[in-house]
Design a protein around this motif. Structure first.
Motif, mmCIF file in Angstrom:
data_model
loop_
_atom_site.group_PDB
_atom_site.id
_atom_site.type_symbol
_atom_site.label_atom_id
_atom_site.label_comp_id
_atom_site.label_asym_id
_atom_site.label_seq_id
_atom_site.Cartn_x
_atom_site.Cartn_y
_atom_site.Cartn_z
ATOM 1 N N MET A 4 0.790 -1.089 -0.117
ATOM 2 C CA MET A 4 -0.066 -0.138 -0.056
ATOM 3 C C MET A 4 0.877 1.230 0.087
ATOM 4 O O MET A 4 1.787 1.171 0.876
ATOM 5 C CB MET A 4 -1.037 0.024 1.050
ATOM 6 N N LEU A 5 0.420 2.189 -0.858
ATOM 7 C CA LEU A 5 1.202 3.445 -0.748
ATOM 8 C C LEU A 5 0.214 4.376 0.199
ATOM 9 O O LEU A 5 -0.758 4.625 0.139
ATOM 10 C CB LEU A 5 1.162 4.182 -2.137
ATOM 11 N N THR A 6 0.887 4.720 1.293
ATOM 12 C CA THR A 6 -0.047 5.475 2.369
ATOM 13 C C THR A 6 0.540 7.127 2.642
ATOM 14 O O THR A 6 1.900 7.022 2.508
ATOM 15 C CB THR A 6 0.100 4.744 3.810
ATOM 16 N N ASN A 7 -0.552 7.818 2.886
ATOM 17 C CA ASN A 7 -0.004 9.280 2.806
ATOM 18 C C ASN A 7 -0.480 9.485 4.538
ATOM 19 O O ASN A 7 -1.436 9.289 5.070
ATOM 20 C CB ASN A 7 -1.048 10.252 2.432
ATOM 21 N N LEU A 32 3.821 13.216 4.456
ATOM 22 C CA LEU A 32 4.774 11.926 4.537
ATOM 23 C C LEU A 32 3.838 10.958 3.455
ATOM 24 O O LEU A 32 2.672 10.727 3.560
ATOM 25 C CB LEU A 32 4.886 11.408 5.917
ATOM 26 N N HIS A 33 4.982 10.209 2.727
ATOM 27 C CA HIS A 33 4.354 9.277 1.954
ATOM 28 C C HIS A 33 5.460 7.793 2.125
ATOM 29 O O HIS A 33 6.475 7.782 2.017
ATOM 30 C CB HIS A 33 4.568 9.299 0.333
ATOM 31 N N TYR A 34 4.472 6.775 2.460
ATOM 32 C CA TYR A 34 5.239 5.455 2.888
ATOM 33 C C TYR A 34 4.776 4.320 2.183
ATOM 34 O O TYR A 34 3.541 4.509 1.464
ATOM 35 C CB TYR A 34 4.726 5.021 4.175
ATOM 36 N N LEU A 35 5.613 3.461 1.610
ATOM 37 C CA LEU A 35 5.084 2.170 1.024
ATOM 38 C C LEU A 35 4.954 1.186 2.183
ATOM 39 O O LEU A 35 6.103 0.854 2.949
ATOM 40 C CB LEU A 35 6.300 1.611 0.239
ATOM 41 N N VAL A 63 8.374 1.909 4.656
ATOM 42 C CA VAL A 63 9.545 2.578 4.049
ATOM 43 C C VAL A 63 9.018 3.809 3.696
ATOM 44 O O VAL A 63 8.238 4.066 2.918
ATOM 45 C CB VAL A 63 10.481 1.958 3.140
ATOM 46 N N GLY A 64 9.844 4.929 4.160
ATOM 47 C CA GLY A 64 9.335 6.206 3.891
ATOM 48 C C GLY A 64 10.016 6.645 2.388
ATOM 49 O O GLY A 64 11.198 6.601 2.247
ATOM 50 N N LEU A 65 8.903 6.840 1.389
ATOM 51 C CA LEU A 65 9.484 7.481 0.197
ATOM 52 C C LEU A 65 10.076 8.838 0.071
ATOM 53 O O LEU A 65 10.960 9.084 -0.570
ATOM 54 C CB LEU A 65 8.514 6.816 -1.018
ATOM 55 N N PHE A 66 8.951 9.624 0.415
ATOM 56 C CA PHE A 66 9.305 11.113 0.230
ATOM 57 C C PHE A 66 8.247 11.997 1.145
ATOM 58 O O PHE A 66 7.384 11.371 1.605
ATOM 59 C CB PHE A 66 9.258 11.662 -1.215
ATOM 60 N N GLY A 67 8.723 13.220 1.380
ATOM 61 C CA GLY A 67 7.784 14.075 2.463
ATOM 62 C C GLY A 67 8.696 15.348 2.437
ATOM 63 O O GLY A 67 9.540 15.460 2.021
ATOM 64 N N LYS A 68 7.440 16.372 2.736
ATOM 65 C CA LYS A 68 7.876 17.665 2.550
ATOM 66 C C LYS A 68 7.566 18.240 3.935
ATOM 67 O O LYS A 68 6.453 17.829 4.602
ATOM 68 C CB LYS A 68 7.078 18.400 1.662
ATOM 69 N N TYR A 69 8.454 19.031 4.593
ATOM 70 C CA TYR A 69 7.973 19.788 6.003
ATOM 71 C C TYR A 69 8.240 21.178 5.653
ATOM 72 O O TYR A 69 9.155 21.705 5.086
ATOM 73 C CB TYR A 69 9.368 19.049 6.726
ATOM 74 N N THR A 70 7.002 21.630 6.147
ATOM 75 C CA THR A 70 6.742 23.192 5.978
ATOM 76 C C THR A 70 6.454 23.817 7.104
ATOM 77 O O THR A 70 5.777 23.187 8.039
ATOM 78 C CB THR A 70 5.832 23.507 4.846
#
Length: 101
Positions: A4-7, A32-35, A63-70
């Protein structure tokens, strides 16, 4: 079992590194986006001839694929990190999950 791709998002008025409330009224957020790979065991319980309940539970690994911190101040967004897993968070995640239908 599956993939699953989870947000996993969050937003808070507390400064994420210290835990104190931001005195300037800024909002801190992460996208955050995780597989995730869940390994769940399920059980189907018949309620009537046409209706059944289904539940499953078990561990998952992610596993964390990508994510942005703002940080948002008024109407202005400032990017703190383009890849939050590189600078702030651990890339790997695990836990226990469950579902019911």
């Amino acid at each position: 079992m599956g993939v699953m791709l989870t947000n996993k998002n969050w937003e808070t008025p507390y400064y994420a590194h210290i835990g104190d409330k931001d005195k300037l009224g800024n909002m801190w957020s992460a996208n955050l986006h995780y597989l995730n790979i869940p390994i769940h065991i399920g059980y189907m319980m018949p309620v009537s001839k046409k209706i059944s309940l289904f539940m499953n539970a078990g561990p998952y690994w992610g596993v964390g694929l990508f994510g942005k911190y703002t940080m948002t101040s008024g109407d202005k967004d400032t990017t703190i990190a383009e890849n939050i897993f590189k600078d702030y968070l651990k890339r790997f995640d695990c836990g226990i999950g469950w579902n019911r239908y």
